[in-house]
Scaffold this active site. Structure first.
Site, mmCIF file in Angstrom:
data_model
loop_
_atom_site.group_PDB
_atom_site.id
_atom_site.type_symbol
_atom_site.label_atom_id
_atom_site.label_comp_id
_atom_site.label_asym_id
_atom_site.label_seq_id
_atom_site.Cartn_x
_atom_site.Cartn_y
_atom_site.Cartn_z
ATOM 1 N N MET A 30 0.841 -1.197 0.000
ATOM 2 C CA MET A 30 0.000 0.000 0.000
ATOM 3 C C MET A 30 0.877 1.249 0.000
ATOM 4 O O MET A 30 0.431 2.335 0.375
ATOM 5 C CB MET A 30 -0.949 -0.003 1.198
ATOM 6 N N HIS A 34 9.245 1.053 3.237
ATOM 7 C CA HIS A 34 10.326 1.151 4.216
ATOM 8 C C HIS A 34 11.240 -0.065 4.062
ATOM 9 O O HIS A 34 11.109 -0.833 3.106
ATOM 10 C CB HIS A 34 9.769 1.275 5.635
ATOM 11 N N GLY A 36 11.323 -2.819 5.542
ATOM 12 C CA GLY A 36 10.598 -4.082 5.488
ATOM 13 C C GLY A 36 10.167 -4.411 4.074
ATOM 14 O O GLY A 36 10.284 -5.560 3.622
ATOM 15 N N HIS A 37 9.673 -3.410 3.352
ATOM 16 C CA HIS A 37 9.291 -3.619 1.960
ATOM 17 C C HIS A 37 10.514 -3.929 1.095
ATOM 18 O O HIS A 37 10.452 -4.765 0.188
ATOM 19 C CB HIS A 37 8.576 -2.376 1.408
ATOM 20 N N GLN A 148 5.591 -11.819 7.008
ATOM 21 C CA GLN A 148 5.135 -12.596 8.156
ATOM 22 C C GLN A 148 4.559 -11.701 9.250
ATOM 23 O O GLN A 148 3.789 -12.164 10.087
ATOM 24 C CB GLN A 148 6.307 -13.420 8.708
ATOM 25 N N ASP A 150 2.248 -9.624 9.069
ATOM 26 C CA ASP A 150 0.793 -9.774 8.940
ATOM 27 C C ASP A 150 0.495 -11.271 8.828
ATOM 28 O O ASP A 150 0.082 -11.769 7.773
ATOM 29 C CB ASP A 150 0.290 -9.016 7.713
#
Length: 283
Positions: A30, A34, A36-37, A148, A150
């Site tokens: 979305m 950051h 993590g992405h 993971q 989510d």
């Protein structure tokens, strides 16, 4: 190579054709990308020849009390991240492109979508699965990467892929954390310094639980940390802490053997955060 930006289905078909031969991995997001992405994108490169990223703030997964209007939208910065990570295609549709004005049919998340996180966000997982199915149909990747962090979303997407015989491999990526242990999230930017200090109780609770061996001890240790956090200034407002089966998300009992997910959700100020950790239970 420059990133190909596709804003509609026609552009996406052209972009897909421009890739030529080779497998394709999709990283649905979305936006507000950051580290993590970035880790998801890097993992995607390990699983396919080409990587596509979708950027779409999905209105269907936000409830009336959720933060759809204030969800961060940073498209130019996101595009720079994608270029730096060698993403070939960015699919960034509008809501009108994704959904017909008289949309009637979506995906039901079933019983699994109404428990744990689903109990606090009714309809959320129906919206998630609907948009994921549409993205998979439109982009037609060979592999799709999901975090993971989510965990219930990942489990539901895997179940949808199995139930609907989707021709795509679903790959889960480990949660990426800040040095202090806070799980990376686009919503972390909303936290003030004192709120962030309180938010660290989520990962602290997970570590405390993971150090125990039995379901009852795991939950007891995690709850003790969260009870203390409720007395901090600002306080942590707990929604739930549960120990669940990673495939069904139903609570596990004392006789459970194998992996379980210790999951927590709470609000700090106006920001709602989730986190989880996989724990082994030997029975």
């Amino acid at each position: 190579m420059d990133v190909i930006v596709a804003a509609d289905r026609a552009d996406l078909v052209k972009a897909r054709d421009a890739l030529g031969e080779g497998s394709l991995a999709l990283v649905p997001t979305m936006g507000a990308l950051h580290e993590g992405h970035r880790s998801l994108i890097r993992l995607a490169h390990e699983h396919a020849d080409h990587v596509a990223v979708s950027i779409f703030v999905n209105p269907l997964q936000f409830g009336p009390n959720d933060d759809f209007s204030r969800y961060p939208r940073t498209f130019d910065a996101d595009l720079e991240v994608c270029a730096e990570e060698n993403v070939r295609v960015v699919f960034a549709p509008s809501a009108d492109e994704m959904y017909l004005p008289d949309r009637q049919i979506g995906v039901s998340s079933g019983e699994m979508g109404t428990i744990a996180e689903g109990a606090f966000r009714p309809g959320h997982f129906d919206g998630v699965l609907t948009v994921v199915l549409k993205l998979l149909n439109l982009v037609q990747p060979d592999v799709a990467i999901f975090g993971q962090k989510d965990a219930q979303q990942l489990a539901l997407i895997r179940r949808m892929a199995a139930d609907l015989n989707l021709p795509v491999s679903i790959v889960g990526a480990p949660t990426v954390r800040e040095p202090d242990g806070l799980a990376l999230s686009s919503r972390n930017r909303y936290l003030s310094a004192p709120e962030r200090a309180t938010a660290l109780s989520l990962s602290k609770a997970l570590r405390a639980g993971a150090a125990e061996a039995t379901p009852s001890a795991i939950l007891r240790a995690a709850r003790a940390v969260l009870d203390d956090a409720a007395r901090l200034d600002p306080p942590l407002a707990l929604d739930y802490v549960e120990l669940v089966d990673p495939k069904t998300f139903k609570p596990v009992g004392e006789a459970h053997e194998g992996e379980a997910v210790l999951a927590v959700a709470a609000k700090v100020g106006t920001t709602r955060l989730i986190d989880n950790v996989i724990v082994p239970i030997s029975g």
